[in-house]
Design an enzyme around this catalytic site. Structure first.
Site, PDB file in Angstrom:
ATOM      1  N   ASP A  68      -6.127  68.987  23.194  1.00 19.43           N
ATOM      2  CA  ASP A  68      -5.602  67.627  23.064  1.00 19.43           C
ATOM      3  C   ASP A  68      -5.128  67.383  21.631  1.00 19.43           C
ATOM      4  OD1 ASP A  68      -4.943  65.068  23.803  1.00 19.43           O
ATOM      5  OD2 ASP A  68      -6.979  64.278  23.617  1.00 19.43           O
ATOM      6  N   ASN A 104      -1.615  67.271  20.653  1.00 16.03           N
ATOM      7  CA  ASN A 104      -0.272  67.766  20.291  1.00 16.03           C
ATOM      8  C   ASN A 104       0.652  66.618  19.899  1.00 16.03           C
ATOM      9  OD1 ASN A 104      -1.223  70.221  21.122  1.00 16.03           O
ATOM     10  ND2 ASN A 104      -0.006  70.348  22.993  1.00 16.03           N
ATOM     11  N   GLY A 105       0.574  65.534  20.700  1.00 12.76           N
ATOM     12  CA  GLY A 105       1.451  64.380  20.456  1.00 12.76           C
ATOM     13  C   GLY A 105       1.157  63.752  19.102  1.00 12.76           C
ATOM     14  N   TRP A 121      -0.274  65.146  16.533  1.00  7.63           N
ATOM     15  CA  TRP A 121       0.111  66.083  15.465  1.00  7.63           C
ATOM     16  C   TRP A 121       1.595  65.893  15.135  1.00  7.63           C
ATOM     17  CZ3 TRP A 121       3.694  69.913  14.806  1.00  7.63           C
ATOM     18  CH2 TRP A 121       3.505  70.784  13.726  1.00  7.63           C
ATOM     19  N   ARG A 169       7.524  64.735  20.264  1.00  2.00           N
ATOM     20  CA  ARG A 169       6.293  65.243  20.874  1.00  2.00           C
ATOM     21  C   ARG A 169       6.391  66.719  21.271  1.00  2.00           C
ATOM     22  NH1 ARG A 169       2.433  61.874  22.647  1.00  2.00           N
ATOM     23  NH2 ARG A 169       1.972  63.260  24.373  1.00  2.00           N
ATOM     24  N   HIS A 207       3.820  70.201  21.143  1.00  2.00           N
ATOM     25  CA  HIS A 207       3.456  71.146  22.203  1.00  2.00           C
ATOM     26  C   HIS A 207       3.819  72.582  21.805  1.00  2.00           C
ATOM     27  CE1 HIS A 207       2.328  67.840  24.662  1.00  2.00           C
ATOM     28  NE2 HIS A 207       3.539  67.393  24.884  1.00  2.00           N
ATOM     29  N   SER A 240      -2.355  68.682  33.311  1.00  2.00           N
ATOM     30  CA  SER A 240      -3.153  68.032  34.365  1.00  2.00           C
ATOM     31  C   SER A 240      -2.223  67.433  35.421  1.00  2.00           C
ATOM     32  CB  SER A 240      -4.018  66.926  33.759  1.00  2.00           C
ATOM     33  OG  SER A 240      -3.199  65.839  33.381  1.00  2.00           O
ATOM     34  N   GLU A 245      -2.214  64.472  36.213  1.00  2.00           N
ATOM     35  CA  GLU A 245      -1.780  63.186  35.653  1.00  2.00           C
ATOM     36  C   GLU A 245      -0.604  63.386  34.676  1.00  2.00           C
ATOM     37  OE1 GLU A 245      -5.067  64.202  35.900  1.00  2.00           O
ATOM     38  OE2 GLU A 245      -5.368  62.895  37.651  1.00  2.00           O
ATOM     39  N   LEU A 248     -10.627  90.257  28.806  1.00  2.00           N
ATOM     40  CA  LEU A 248     -10.765  88.792  28.809  1.00  2.00           C
ATOM     41  C   LEU A 248     -10.017  88.231  30.016  1.00  2.00           C
ATOM     42  CD1 LEU A 248     -11.342  85.999  27.338  1.00  2.00           C
ATOM     43  CD2 LEU A 248      -9.094  86.275  26.275  1.00  2.00           C
ATOM     44  N   ARG A 306     -13.399  70.192  23.291  1.00  2.13           N
ATOM     45  CA  ARG A 306     -12.269  69.260  23.347  1.00  2.13           C
ATOM     46  C   ARG A 306     -11.806  68.985  21.927  1.00  2.13           C
ATOM     47  NH1 ARG A 306     -10.489  64.556  27.248  1.00  2.13           N
ATOM     48  NH2 ARG A 306      -8.599  64.039  26.130  1.00  2.13           N
ATOM     49  N   GLU A 353     -22.344  73.038  27.619  1.00  2.00           N
ATOM     50  CA  GLU A 353     -22.530  72.374  26.326  1.00  2.00           C
ATOM     51  C   GLU A 353     -21.172  71.812  25.895  1.00  2.00           C
ATOM     52  OE1 GLU A 353     -25.324  71.872  24.603  1.00  2.00           O
ATOM     53  OE2 GLU A 353     -26.439  72.820  26.232  1.00  2.00           O
TER      54      GLU A 353
HETATM   55  C1  FPP Z   1      -2.407  67.378  25.184  1.00  2.00           C
HETATM   56  O1  FPP Z   1      -1.853  66.797  24.020  1.00  2.00           O
HETATM   57  C2  FPP Z   1      -1.750  68.621  25.510  1.00  2.00           C
HETATM   58  C3  FPP Z   1      -1.015  68.838  26.641  1.00  2.00           C
HETATM   59  C4  FPP Z   1      -0.803  67.799  27.656  1.00  2.00           C
HETATM   60  C5  FPP Z   1      -0.318  70.112  26.907  1.00  2.00           C
HETATM   61  C6  FPP Z   1      -0.984  71.347  26.412  1.00  2.00           C
HETATM   62  C7  FPP Z   1       0.075  72.380  26.239  1.00  2.00           C
HETATM   63  C8  FPP Z   1       0.112  73.302  25.262  1.00  2.00           C
HETATM   64  C9  FPP Z   1      -0.972  73.482  24.298  1.00  2.00           C
HETATM   65  C10 FPP Z   1       1.275  74.197  25.055  1.00  2.00           C
HETATM   66  C11 FPP Z   1       1.610  75.134  26.142  1.00  2.00           C
HETATM   67  C12 FPP Z   1       0.459  75.857  26.726  1.00  2.00           C
HETATM   68  C13 FPP Z   1       0.540  77.061  27.319  1.00  2.00           C
HETATM   69  C14 FPP Z   1      -0.639  77.672  27.964  1.00  2.00           C
HETATM   70  C15 FPP Z   1       1.797  77.794  27.327  1.00  2.00           C
HETATM   71  P1  FPP Z   1      -1.250  65.333  24.122  1.00  2.00           P
HETATM   72  O2  FPP Z   1       0.220  65.469  24.350  1.00  2.00           O
HETATM   73  O3  FPP Z   1      -1.964  64.532  25.154  1.00  2.00           O
HETATM   74  O4  FPP Z   1      -1.561  64.794  22.686  1.00  2.00           O
HETATM   75  P2  FPP Z   1      -1.812  63.281  22.261  1.00  2.00           P
HETATM   76  O5  FPP Z   1      -3.066  62.839  22.983  1.00  2.00           O
HETATM   77  O6  FPP Z   1      -2.016  63.380  20.783  1.00  2.00           O
HETATM   78  O7  FPP Z   1      -0.597  62.510  22.652  1.00  2.00           O
END
Ligand code: FPP
Length: 251
Positions: free
Chosen positions: A29, A31-32, A34, A42, A46, A74, A76, A140, A197, A216
């Site tokens: 969690d 990415n947005g 960041w 956004r 990612h 997800s 959602e 793995l 998380r 855990e």
């Molecule tokens: C949550 O951050 C992240 C996601 C919804 C997507 C996760 C995807 C990746 C890490 C990249 C691609 C993955 C693979 C396996 C190729 P958010 O967008 O909800 O962040 P925020 O809560 O800060 O807005």
């Protein structure tokens, strides 16, 4: 892996004892946030998150984890703006193109679970090719949860058991945790020992609801694009300091 002295020290500490978590699951969690913090769109968050996936896989291999499950998308998440959904699907395809060769070379076996019927034809074929080409891997198991929802998975298992009962394959009185688990998408995968998380949110977000009953939990404020081997090793070392009681009395 860029082996800085600090990473080597953490890794040595992990390898000294033989209680590395067998299965680590991660809610990636932040990415947005960041991207927003840097005035970037956004999707750039990612994209940076994809690099963190690579570091997390490498760290897991180094630490001797046998299952790593990443919550990549997800159910959602389909409700996000179409351009962001398209960007995430494109990243998935790009991830496969970029990483497949190295995953095979490192003995990583990739499995995807979730509702793959909702993926674009290109993304679906891409992940299926990845599953096929990495299937001999045994160092793995990398499980990618894509278009996944925990409640939906539980409903699917309940439906499967109900069908078994109606057709006489199982007596409802015999339904137990093992028969239920055989109908989960994670059948055959051990429950996560450690759930990480990132980005500080104290939520499970519909991830592996059945499977994390005794996992855990480790929440770090680090945003996913900044997560790397060091953060993974710190989480493992923290896990080792925990006393897992599974509802029983401690030692
Ligand atoms: C949550 O951050 C992240 C996601 C919804 C997507 C996760 C995807 C990746 C890490 C990249 C691609 C993955 C693979 C396996 C190729 P958010 O967008 O909800 O962040 P925020 O809560 O800060 O807005």
């Amino acid at each position: 892996m860029a082996g800085t002295p600090e990473l080597s020290r953490l890794l040595d500490e992990i390898r000294q004892a033989d209680d590395v978590p067998r299965h680590v699951a991660v809610i990636m969690d932040g990415n947005g946030r960041w991207a927003r913090d840097r005035g970037l769109p956004r999707w750039k968050g990612h994209r940076e998150g994809m690099k963190a996936v690579r570091r997390c896989v490498e760290g897991s291999l180094q630490a001797g984890i046998s299952h790593l499950t990443l919550y990549a998308f997800s159910r959602e998440n389909w409700d996000r703006p179409p351009a962001e959904v398209r960007a995430l699907m494109a990243l998935l395809v790009e991830y496969v193109e970029r990483e497949a060769r190295e995953l095979v070379a490192n003995g990583v076996r990739v499995t995807v679970f979730g509702d793959r019927d909702r993926l674009s034809a290109e993304a679906r074929s891409s992940v299926e090719t990845l599953e096929r080409t990495t299937s001999p891997g045994s160092a793995l198991c990398l499980n990618l949860a894509i278009s996944y929802g925990g409640r939906d998975e539980i409903l699917g298992a309940a439906r499967g058991l109900a069908e078994d009962a109606v057709s006489g394959r199982i007596d409802p009185a015999d339904i137990d945790a093992s028969s239920f688990e055989r109908h989960l998408q994670t059948a055959g995968i051990p429950d996560p020992d450690l759930l990480i998380r990132t980005s500080g949110e104290m939520r499970i977000s519909n991830f592996l609801l059945w499977q994390i009953a005794y996992s855990e939990l480790y929440v770090t404020p680090v945003l996913w694009p900044e997560f790397g081997e060091r953060e993974l090793y710190e989480a493992i070392l923290e896990y080792r300091r925990r006393e897992r009681r599974f509802g029983r009395v401690g030692a």
